[in-house]
Design a protein around this motif. Structure first.
Motif, mmCIF file in Angstrom:
data_model
loop_
_atom_site.group_PDB
_atom_site.id
_atom_site.type_symbol
_atom_site.label_atom_id
_atom_site.label_comp_id
_atom_site.label_asym_id
_atom_site.label_seq_id
_atom_site.Cartn_x
_atom_site.Cartn_y
_atom_site.Cartn_z
ATOM 1 N N ALA A 9 0.801 -1.227 0.000
ATOM 2 C CA ALA A 9 0.000 0.000 0.000
ATOM 3 C C ALA A 9 0.836 1.280 0.000
ATOM 4 O O ALA A 9 0.539 2.202 -0.765
ATOM 5 C CB ALA A 9 -0.970 -0.012 1.180
ATOM 6 N N ASN A 12 2.050 1.940 -3.527
ATOM 7 C CA ASN A 12 0.982 2.333 -4.446
ATOM 8 C C ASN A 12 0.498 3.753 -4.166
ATOM 9 O O ASN A 12 0.255 4.541 -5.091
ATOM 10 C CB ASN A 12 -0.190 1.354 -4.342
ATOM 11 C CG ASN A 12 0.099 0.039 -5.025
ATOM 12 O OD1 ASN A 12 0.904 -0.020 -5.949
ATOM 13 N ND2 ASN A 12 -0.547 -1.028 -4.579
ATOM 14 N N GLN A 13 0.343 4.074 -2.880
ATOM 15 C CA GLN A 13 -0.152 5.405 -2.524
ATOM 16 C C GLN A 13 0.847 6.490 -2.915
ATOM 17 O O GLN A 13 0.466 7.537 -3.449
ATOM 18 C CB GLN A 13 -0.441 5.472 -1.016
ATOM 19 C CG GLN A 13 -1.625 4.644 -0.565
ATOM 20 C CD GLN A 13 -2.928 5.134 -1.163
ATOM 21 O OE1 GLN A 13 -3.182 6.332 -1.260
ATOM 22 N NE2 GLN A 13 -3.777 4.202 -1.573
ATOM 23 N N TYR A 14 2.113 6.244 -2.654
ATOM 24 C CA TYR A 14 3.108 7.273 -2.966
ATOM 25 C C TYR A 14 3.326 7.397 -4.471
ATOM 26 O O TYR A 14 3.485 8.507 -4.994
ATOM 27 C CB TYR A 14 4.431 6.967 -2.268
ATOM 28 C CG TYR A 14 5.409 8.116 -2.367
ATOM 29 C CD1 TYR A 14 5.122 9.359 -1.808
ATOM 30 C CD2 TYR A 14 6.617 7.959 -3.044
ATOM 31 C CE1 TYR A 14 6.010 10.419 -1.918
ATOM 32 C CE2 TYR A 14 7.519 9.011 -3.155
ATOM 33 C CZ TYR A 14 7.207 10.234 -2.588
ATOM 34 O OH TYR A 14 8.086 11.278 -2.703
ATOM 35 N N ASN A 59 4.081 7.472 3.636
ATOM 36 C CA ASN A 59 4.062 6.535 2.506
ATOM 37 C C ASN A 59 5.383 6.553 1.754
ATOM 38 O O ASN A 59 5.859 5.505 1.287
ATOM 39 C CB ASN A 59 2.916 6.892 1.559
ATOM 40 C CG ASN A 59 1.563 6.454 2.084
ATOM 41 O OD1 ASN A 59 1.447 5.432 2.749
ATOM 42 N ND2 ASN A 59 0.534 7.232 1.810
#
Length: 536
Positions: A9, A12-14, A59
């Motif tokens: 996660a 993916n978020q960053y 992140n």
């Protein structure tokens, strides 16, 4: 890969953030964190107001250090790629990432909340170390210690929104104690901790008794210098974003100065100005100025913080809405108090939550986005007494001024004086300015009101720049123990009207007409006098 251990996660978020058109590279912060790996001082807690980029940085840390996903595709293009130790630490660590703002479905008490995290970490560890036959009855920290003893494997912890628990309605006082013990048991004195990075709004020291979490080095925005540049946007960063905006937006409707007026004004401990990052990105993305930060989240009501001590605070509010600074002693831990009572407690909490900014022993309202919330409060809260009453009559003051009705203007100012408020001592023009600002509060709907603006050969007290066509500009000069005629003469002699010439291109179909307004007050007679005339 799991829910907590080596989750994909953060990557993916960053990655998603870095692909946004208004992404700002803050990866240089990683170079500051790398030397702390495996050292005694490897515990960091960064506290900032909400929506100031804390989760993005968390992140980033998880994506860079974590081995869940090869992140060369992200970081090879960022500033950190130029660091000497860039490749050595990229994707080399087992990261346990915990977002404490997430709660189980239907969660009604602390046990359910914390069990989700404990069980999740256990399941991830069991999947990663099947050969060790880990026991679910053991505490998470005991399991991690066992893994370290058997494998010498260490873990890097990233904890986002550590203080989210304190806002949850089902949490009791004893739950807060249990939670702090959980964090202490998980992190303090543990050989398996390679590094720990924690974010939140509230400072941890208020909750810790001095020993539970004292291994953390805390960094807030108002008093700590380090890491100040990584949260919020600097002038140069906004310059770059604005350039992207003008190049990529078909019909730009936002000016660079407007971005500063609306979203600048926060201060780091170094005294550097910062822009609210959420608001800047939202405004440029939407091609529209608005209260993006103040309109989101639970703590968007200014009144919430002052309601327990309106009598002491309202005089300062009158000054701050006028653009003045107010002396205050920062008590950052006061933000966690159940009831905010003293002015220092109230202002300290408002700084922590981003509703005021702090510099050199003074607090003030940082920008227009927040000023609008204060104006709204002044117009709608009768409990604010005279400040509310002055704000309410402000529409009449503007009408009278535009009609050159000096009789009504004088009556309104005299009414303000007759309220016998502390800020009406008029020992200095600052107090007179504060009152004038209040009685012209409604003008801000139709004008951009600037104070002490450089104009002609000097500084003018107030300039009202019209927002819409067909409106006339206003220059207002205040004088204590002088006549309004002298104020008008100063406007003319120093060429204050020239300020509008530089604004013609920025104003919508500006008519070129300017009203000169002089206001005088005599401390001897306790009377006001007004004069209004057109500038040629």
């Amino acid at each position: 890969m799991g829910l907590y251990l080596n989750s994909i996660a953060p990557y993916n978020q960053y990655k998603m953030i870095t692909e946004e058109p208004y992404f700002v590279d803050k990866s240089a912060m990683l170079e500051e964190l790398i030397p702390a790996l495996g050292r005694e001082q490897r515990f960091f807690c960064i506290t900032r107001p909400r929506r100031f980029g804390k989760t993005i940085i968390a992140n980033m840390i998880g994506a860079y250090f974590g081995r869940a996903k090869d992140s060369h595709d992200i970081f090879d293009k960022l500033e950190i790629a130029g660091a000497k130790q860039y490749s050595k630490h990229l994707n080399q660590y087992d990261v346990i990432y915990i977002d404490f703002s997430e709660i189980p479905s239907g969660c009604g008490h602390y046990k359910n909340y914390i069990s989700r995290i404990e069980n999740g970490i256990y399941q991830d560890l069991r999947a990663s170390y099947p050969e060790l036959e880990l026991d679910s009855d053991q505490a998470v920290w005991d399991i991690l210690s066992l893994i370290f003893e058997k494998t010498e494997q260490k873990f890097l912890f990233v904890i986002d929104e550590w203080d989210a628990l304190f806002y949850m309605p089902f949490i009791q006082e004893e739950d807060k104690v249990s939670y702090l013990l959980f964090l202490r048991s998980l992190l303090k004195g543990k050989s398996y901790v390679e590094f720990a990075y924690m974010t939140g709004i509230l400072p941890i020291a208020k909750y810790s008794d001095g020993s539970e979490l004292n291994m953390f080095l805390e960094y807030d925005m108002a008093t700590k210098i380090r890491f100040g540049e990584y949260f919020g946007f600097s002038e140069s960063e906004v310059d770059e974003l604005f350039e992207r905006y003008t190049e990529n937006t078909e019909k730009p409707r936002i000016g660079r100065n407007e971005l500063a007026e609306w979203y600048d004004g926060y201060h780091t401990a170094m005294g550097e100005c910062l822009y609210n990052p959420r608001s800047v990105v939202s405004a440029l993305s939407n091609n529209q100025l608005a209260g993006y930060w103040t309109g989101s989240g639970t703590y968007d009501s200014v009144f919430y913080y002052i309601k327990n001590n309106i009598e002491d605070v309202r005089d300062d509010l009158g000054l701050m809405v006028s653009g003045e600074h107010v002396e205050a002693r920062m008590q950052e831990y006061a933000a966690t108090a159940e009831e905010l009572v003293t002015k220092d407690q109230i202002y300290s909490a408002m700084v922590v939550y981003g509703l005021l900014t702090y510099e050199d022993g003074e607090v003030f309202i940082p920008n227009k986005e927040l000023m609008m919330k204060y104006e709204e409060m002044l117009m709608n809260r009768e409990s604010l007494g005279y400040v509310h009453r002055l704000a309410r009559i402000s529409s009449n003051m503007l009408k009278a001024t535009l009609a050159r009705d000096t009789k009504t203007m004088t009556e309104i100012l005299q009414y303000a004086h007759d309220t016998e408020t502390p800020i009406l001592s008029y020992n200095h023009e600052t107090e007179l300015s504060a009152v004038v600002n209040l009685v012209y509060l409604a003008a801000r709907d139709k004008y951009r009101v600037e104070r002490e603006d450089k104009a002609g050969k000097g500084f003018v007290d107030f300039i009202f720049y019209p927002k819409r066509k067909g409106q006339d500009g206003i220059i207002l000069e205040l004088k204590v123990d002088q006549t309004p005629e002298e104020a008008i003469r100063q406007i003319k002699d120093k060429g204050y009207g020239m300020r509008f010439q530089g604004k013609i291109g920025e104003l919508p179909e500006y008519t070129g007409r300017v009203l000169a307004v002089g206001i005088g007050y005599s401390r001897e007679t306790k009377e006001h006098a007004c004069k209004v005339e057109w500038l040629e």
